[in-house]
Design a protein around this motif. Sequence first.
Motif, PDB file in Angstrom:
ATOM      1  N   HIS A 240      81.929  31.594  81.209  1.00  0.00           N
ATOM      2  CA  HIS A 240      80.917  32.393  80.512  1.00  0.00           C
ATOM      3  C   HIS A 240      79.640  32.431  81.338  1.00  0.00           C
ATOM      4  CE1 HIS A 240      82.836  32.697  76.486  1.00  0.00           C
ATOM      5  NE2 HIS A 240      83.441  31.601  76.884  1.00  0.00           N
ATOM      6  N   TYR A 241      78.792  33.392  81.015  1.00  0.00           N
ATOM      7  CA  TYR A 241      77.405  33.397  81.469  1.00  0.00           C
ATOM      8  C   TYR A 241      77.255  33.526  82.984  1.00  0.00           C
ATOM      9  CZ  TYR A 241      77.832  30.766  77.095  1.00  0.00           C
ATOM     10  OH  TYR A 241      78.199  30.349  75.849  1.00  0.00           O
ATOM     11  N   ALA A 242      78.287  33.943  83.695  1.00  0.00           N
ATOM     12  CA  ALA A 242      78.284  33.845  85.146  1.00  0.00           C
ATOM     13  C   ALA A 242      77.602  35.049  85.812  1.00  0.00           C
ATOM     14  CB  ALA A 242      79.711  33.733  85.673  1.00  0.00           C
ATOM     15  N   PRO A 243      76.713  34.791  86.797  1.00  0.00           N
ATOM     16  CA  PRO A 243      76.215  35.880  87.642  1.00  0.00           C
ATOM     17  C   PRO A 243      77.318  36.336  88.585  1.00  0.00           C
ATOM     18  CG  PRO A 243      75.448  33.770  88.455  1.00  0.00           C
ATOM     19  CD  PRO A 243      76.186  33.483  87.175  1.00  0.00           C
ATOM     20  N   GLU A 244      77.091  37.419  89.298  1.00  0.00           N
ATOM     21  CA  GLU A 244      78.134  37.959  90.174  1.00  0.00           C
ATOM     22  C   GLU A 244      78.391  37.057  91.383  1.00  0.00           C
ATOM     23  OE1 GLU A 244      77.038  41.957  91.119  1.00  0.00           O
ATOM     24  OE2 GLU A 244      77.178  42.636  89.042  1.00  0.00           O
ATOM     25  N   ALA A 245      77.334  36.461  91.934  1.00  0.00           N
ATOM     26  CA  ALA A 245      77.503  35.537  93.063  1.00  0.00           C
ATOM     27  C   ALA A 245      77.985  34.182  92.551  1.00  0.00           C
ATOM     28  CB  ALA A 245      76.179  35.375  93.807  1.00  0.00           C
ATOM     29  N   HIS A 246      78.798  33.497  93.363  1.00  0.00           N
ATOM     30  CA  HIS A 246      79.236  32.157  92.992  1.00  0.00           C
ATOM     31  C   HIS A 246      78.021  31.245  92.864  1.00  0.00           C
ATOM     32  CE1 HIS A 246      83.775  32.192  94.192  1.00  0.00           C
ATOM     33  NE2 HIS A 246      83.483  32.941  93.159  1.00  0.00           N
ATOM     34  N   MET A 247      78.066  30.410  91.848  1.00  0.00           N
ATOM     35  CA  MET A 247      76.947  29.525  91.557  1.00  0.00           C
ATOM     36  C   MET A 247      77.398  28.078  91.688  1.00  0.00           C
ATOM     37  SD  MET A 247      74.615  29.717  88.152  1.00  0.00           S
ATOM     38  CE  MET A 247      73.204  28.681  87.918  1.00  0.00           C
ATOM     39  N   TYR A 248      76.506  27.248  92.222  1.00  0.00           N
ATOM     40  CA  TYR A 248      76.775  25.830  92.390  1.00  0.00           C
ATOM     41  C   TYR A 248      75.647  25.032  91.736  1.00  0.00           C
ATOM     42  CZ  TYR A 248      80.043  27.377  96.015  1.00  0.00           C
ATOM     43  OH  TYR A 248      81.062  27.995  96.700  1.00  0.00           O
ATOM     44  N   LEU A 249      76.003  23.982  91.017  1.00  0.00           N
ATOM     45  CA  LEU A 249      75.004  23.080  90.464  1.00  0.00           C
ATOM     46  C   LEU A 249      74.796  21.931  91.434  1.00  0.00           C
ATOM     47  CD1 LEU A 249      76.017  22.881  86.691  1.00  0.00           C
ATOM     48  CD2 LEU A 249      74.668  24.614  87.901  1.00  0.00           C
ATOM     49  N   PHE A 250      73.541  21.647  91.778  1.00  0.00           N
ATOM     50  CA  PHE A 250      73.248  20.602  92.763  1.00  0.00           C
ATOM     51  C   PHE A 250      72.746  19.336  92.080  1.00  0.00           C
ATOM     52  CE2 PHE A 250      70.561  18.178  95.590  1.00  0.00           C
ATOM     53  CZ  PHE A 250      71.459  17.967  96.633  1.00  0.00           C
ATOM     54  N   TYR A 251      73.422  18.219  92.381  1.00  0.00           N
ATOM     55  CA  TYR A 251      73.035  16.907  91.882  1.00  0.00           C
ATOM     56  C   TYR A 251      72.554  16.072  93.070  1.00  0.00           C
ATOM     57  CZ  TYR A 251      75.578  18.136  87.610  1.00  0.00           C
ATOM     58  OH  TYR A 251      76.015  18.745  86.453  1.00  0.00           O
ATOM     59  N   GLY A 252      71.268  15.810  93.159  1.00  0.00           N
ATOM     60  CA  GLY A 252      70.766  15.010  94.263  1.00  0.00           C
ATOM     61  C   GLY A 252      69.308  15.283  94.554  1.00  0.00           C
ATOM     62  N   LYS A 253      68.870  14.859  95.728  1.00  0.00           N
ATOM     63  CA  LYS A 253      67.472  14.979  96.123  1.00  0.00           C
ATOM     64  C   LYS A 253      67.158  16.387  96.641  1.00  0.00           C
ATOM     65  CE  LYS A 253      67.162  10.081  97.461  1.00  0.00           C
ATOM     66  NZ  LYS A 253      66.904   9.135  98.579  1.00  0.00           N
ATOM     67  N   ASP A 254      65.882  16.773  96.514  1.00  0.00           N
ATOM     68  CA  ASP A 254      65.456  18.106  96.948  1.00  0.00           C
ATOM     69  C   ASP A 254      65.767  18.353  98.416  1.00  0.00           C
ATOM     70  OD1 ASP A 254      64.500  18.413  94.399  1.00  0.00           O
ATOM     71  OD2 ASP A 254      62.388  18.151  94.933  1.00  0.00           O
ATOM     72  N   GLU A 255      65.532  17.345  99.266  1.00  0.00           N
ATOM     73  CA  GLU A 255      65.746  17.531 100.713  1.00  0.00           C
ATOM     74  C   GLU A 255      67.227  17.739 101.036  1.00  0.00           C
ATOM     75  OE1 GLU A 255      64.736  13.031 100.150  1.00  0.00           O
ATOM     76  OE2 GLU A 255      64.184  14.983  99.263  1.00  0.00           O
ATOM     77  N   ASP A 256      68.106  17.132 100.238  1.00  0.00           N
ATOM     78  CA  ASP A 256      69.535  17.351 100.456  1.00  0.00           C
ATOM     79  C   ASP A 256      69.948  18.750  99.998  1.00  0.00           C
ATOM     80  OD1 ASP A 256      69.979  14.796 101.519  1.00  0.00           O
ATOM     81  OD2 ASP A 256      70.168  13.927  99.513  1.00  0.00           O
ATOM     82  N   MET A 257      69.328  19.226  98.935  1.00  0.00           N
ATOM     83  CA  MET A 257      69.595  20.594  98.486  1.00  0.00           C
ATOM     84  C   MET A 257      69.153  21.592  99.554  1.00  0.00           C
ATOM     85  SD  MET A 257      68.551  22.294  94.844  1.00  0.00           S
ATOM     86  CE  MET A 257      68.389  24.058  94.581  1.00  0.00           C
ATOM     87  N   GLN A 258      68.017  21.339 100.178  1.00  0.00           N
ATOM     88  CA  GLN A 258      67.535  22.227 101.232  1.00  0.00           C
ATOM     89  C   GLN A 258      68.489  22.227 102.426  1.00  0.00           C
ATOM     90  OE1 GLN A 258      64.642  24.319 101.023  1.00  0.00           O
ATOM     91  NE2 GLN A 258      65.832  25.200 102.709  1.00  0.00           N
TER      92      GLN A 258
END
Length: 347
Positions: A240-258
């Motif tokens: 449900h609720y999905a945008p057209e682009a694949h979405m990923y949830l990030f668990y961790g520090k901001d610098e690792d997300m970057q």
Amino acid sequence: MLNTKRWSVDLKKDLSTYYPQIEQAALLLQKNEVVAFPTETVYGLGANAKETDAVLKIYEAKGRPSDNPLIVHIAEIQQLHEFARIENEKAKALMDAFWPGALTLVLPCKPDALSKQVTAGLSTVGVRMPDHPVALELIRAAGLPIAAPSANCSGKPSPTQANHVASDLDGRIAGIVDGGSTGIGVESTVVSCVDEIPVILRPGGITKEALENVVGTVNVDPGLTKKDEVPVSPGMKYTHYAPEAHMYLFYGKDEDMQRYIHRYQAEGKKVGVLTTEEKKQVFSADVVYSCGWREKPETVAANLYHVLRQFDETDVDLIISEVFSEEGVGSAIMNRLQKAAGGRTLS
């Protein structure tokens, strides 16, 4: 293709000004047509819950699987007694505390009182009384219980504005009542009151903590995380609720997300980031959208679907999203994000 009618209602003005438009929309419901209307959560896609021909038009317009039950909306308690039974005091206490409001109660359904397409063959039905003047007046004018899932194409982010509805369903439904932006922004909390201890089947606008303040212990159904469960509530099955682009949830520090952002960009992909006001300057990506204030999770809930739809207007190849505490309304936010991501995570 249908000629989708549209009526605009300014909530700052006396609602009686718009009775003729509301009556036109109600007449279409009485003729077993499908009409979208605003609630305090998201826009609903309404049809006569008693008539199978009408309900099937909802499934057809949305492209919704027919084994996913629908919520029935009422304007008066008397309507509930026509098709459902209240079998314990906790159900009544929750109605008294939260209706009208963003709470759907799953109750035993009276035989043959509603179209079987509403209940998806189950012996129970989800019912709520929305806390929105236009929704209530439309239901009263129609004089019918109104089956109404969210007014979007199945799988897409739910609509919080009439323009979202039109983008998905113009030409596929009979009408849209435009009452401006919705308030809460995520769907109602769904609670089963079939047994003595209420069970949350879908987190939403009413928190577990608020429910327990009224009736004591409230359980959470493990079916929320099991893909092979037969759904007894909308939102328990399918993506449900999905945008057209694949979405990923990030668990961790901001610098690792970057680092993930840079890695995907190095592969030639355009990256979108879903973040908050507190962190929108932290991340460098192709598109960065804030969905509200982390310290005010109600703002995240209110803006989440709108932001997911904004990503659809960009050319990003993927979206990386922050995650949130699951306390309070955060439970509903994370439920929607997890379904939007289809289980995809990064850490």
